[in-house]
Write a protein that holds these residues in place. Structure first.
Motif, mmCIF file in Angstrom:
data_model
loop_
_atom_site.group_PDB
_atom_site.id
_atom_site.type_symbol
_atom_site.label_atom_id
_atom_site.label_comp_id
_atom_site.label_asym_id
_atom_site.label_seq_id
_atom_site.Cartn_x
_atom_site.Cartn_y
_atom_site.Cartn_z
ATOM 1 N N ARG A 104 16.613 19.440 -25.628
ATOM 2 C CA ARG A 104 16.512 17.952 -25.471
ATOM 3 C C ARG A 104 15.403 17.425 -26.100
ATOM 4 O O ARG A 104 15.327 16.540 -26.935
ATOM 5 C CB ARG A 104 16.787 17.567 -24.026
ATOM 6 N N GLU A 113 10.406 14.217 -22.688
ATOM 7 C CA GLU A 113 10.922 14.311 -21.476
ATOM 8 C C GLU A 113 11.017 12.957 -20.914
ATOM 9 O O GLU A 113 11.886 12.344 -20.273
ATOM 10 C CB GLU A 113 10.608 15.381 -20.787
ATOM 11 N N PHE A 124 13.384 9.971 -20.823
ATOM 12 C CA PHE A 124 14.876 9.853 -20.142
ATOM 13 C C PHE A 124 14.474 10.289 -18.608
ATOM 14 O O PHE A 124 15.497 10.318 -17.924
ATOM 15 C CB PHE A 124 15.413 11.284 -20.831
ATOM 16 N N ALA A 125 13.316 10.940 -18.341
ATOM 17 C CA ALA A 125 13.159 11.006 -16.888
ATOM 18 C C ALA A 125 12.940 9.951 -15.962
ATOM 19 O O ALA A 125 12.193 9.061 -16.310
ATOM 20 C CB ALA A 125 11.893 12.187 -16.614
ATOM 21 N N ILE A 159 18.027 12.806 -14.960
ATOM 22 C CA ILE A 159 17.848 12.580 -16.580
ATOM 23 C C ILE A 159 18.965 11.691 -16.910
ATOM 24 O O ILE A 159 20.057 11.830 -16.595
ATOM 25 C CB ILE A 159 17.845 13.901 -17.324
#
Length: 371
Positions: free
Chosen positions: A165, A172, A175-176, A276
């Motif tokens: 990803r 990250e 999207f976290a 996510i």
């Protein structure tokens, strides 16, 4: 025969390897661990996911390895029983349900053996993906140790902190969605003498769950506490162990013995409760599966079922697309997104405990494998 690299040898990646092998693909699974990962908590195979494991031919094996709890006790900070139930547990829900709870490492081993039986799946342990260079015809993949190799397709099934990803979609942090809690899971000897019975203690913003496994010879211990994510530099195992011990030290009852077990545990797993959420799960010849694309967090109780159902839907879409990965990936997303949304919502429906039983029933069955 189309080649598929699957990054991640957990539940999602291993199930996909078995399903793709059965459909005429040649999957290679690359996993950073030295073998199928041990340890971890008990996980649930629920609703439509039961149909997936039945189609895989492993339902009876999973049923044979299910946990067999008689009930649970909820304790106050001093270990006094506030409530007990012989009808349900926090980890698995209703004990008279047709759903199945088993240890994560047992499920991974069963799926790994099934994938190997298919004959086409290849597993590479102790390695990981470091770069992806896609073009119109394939993807050139670089590894930490192995020589670069080209694959027709790449699947990121490498969990919450997915390298695939990051390499394909970016950091990250985009999207976290952190849910405000941390989780630490480890195993120990059954020094409490529990027999098919769970204990759950909470005091303020910290607490733990304890249950016996392996014929009551071992314990699985889950610590939970509130807090923001750790800085990148404090995510190494020793730093995590120290942080967990610090956050749990104020708890009473059996906490000193539990912290000693934590210090000695060979299989500690720590992470944040995080979801996510992404607008898309594929780009070109690269696609995400399971926690890498739509982690629901352990608070949902549905991460395993999302992984299994996602693997089946993706494998089915590829088989039906006559080699057109764009059509397959679009179909996979269209079918999975409503199911993912309902199951992610379970994690936030009730901040103080499990989601309502009717919500779980609706979410776990909210897709048809033959849709």
């Amino acid at each position: 025969m189309k080649t598929v690299l699957i990054s991640g040898g957990g539940i999602a990646g291993t199930a996909l390897a078995a399903l793709l092998s059965h459909r005429g693909y040649a999957p290679t699974v690359v996993e950073r661990a030295s073998g199928p990962r041990g340890g971890g908590q008990a996980v649930d195979v629920r609703g439509v996911a039961l149909e997936v494991v039945e189609r895989l031919g492993v339902l009876e094996q999973i049923r044979a390895h299910r946990t067999r709890m008689r009930g649970m006790s909820v304790l106050d900070g001093d270990g006094r029983e506030l409530h007990r139930s012989t009808e349900n547990t926090f980890s698995s829900g209703r004990l008279d349900s047709g759903d199945l709870e088993l240890l994560r490492d047992d499920l991974v081993r069963i799926l790994h053996d099934r994938a190997k039986e298919e004959g086409c799946a290849r597993f590479v342990f102790g390695d990981g993906v470091t770069a992806l260079d896609p073009d119109e015809d394939d993807v050139l993949v670089s590894f930490e140790h192995a020589e670069p190799r080209r694959f027709d397709l790449v699947v990121g099934a490498d969990g919450l902190h997915s390298a695939v990803r990051r390499l394909t979609f970016g950091p990250e942090e985009r999207f976290a969605r952190h849910l405000g809690m941390h989780l630490a899971i480890f195993s120990s000897d059954n020094f409490l003498g529990l027999e098919d019975w769970q204990l759950w203690l909470r005091d303020g913003e910290a607490g733990y769950g304890i249950y016996p496994v392996r014929g009551n010879s071992e314990l699985r211990i889950s610590f939970g506490y509130a807090g923001e994510p750790l800085p990148e530099g404090r995510r190494d195992p020793q730093a995590q162990r120290a942080v967990v011990a610090e956050r749990m030290a104020a708890l009473r009852w059996e906490t000193p013995r539990l912290l000693k077990a934590l210090a000695d545990a060979p299989d500690l797993y720590c992470d944040t409760m995080t979801q996510i959420r992404m607008d898309r799960w594929s780009q070109g010849r690269i696609v995400l599966l399971g926690d890498a694309g739509y982690c629901a967090s352990p608070l949902s109780g549905q991460g395993t079922s999302l992984a299994l159902v996602g693997a089946h839907v993706l494998a089915d879409a590829l088989a039906r697309s006559d080699g057109d990965h764009r059509t397959a990936f679009a179909s996979y997303e269209e079918r999975m997104r409503p199911f993912v949304a309902l199951n992610q919502d379970l994690a936030t429906e009730n901040p103080g405990g499990p989601a309502a039983e009717e919500s779980v029933e609706r979410a776990k069955n909210a897709i048809s494998l033959d849709g």
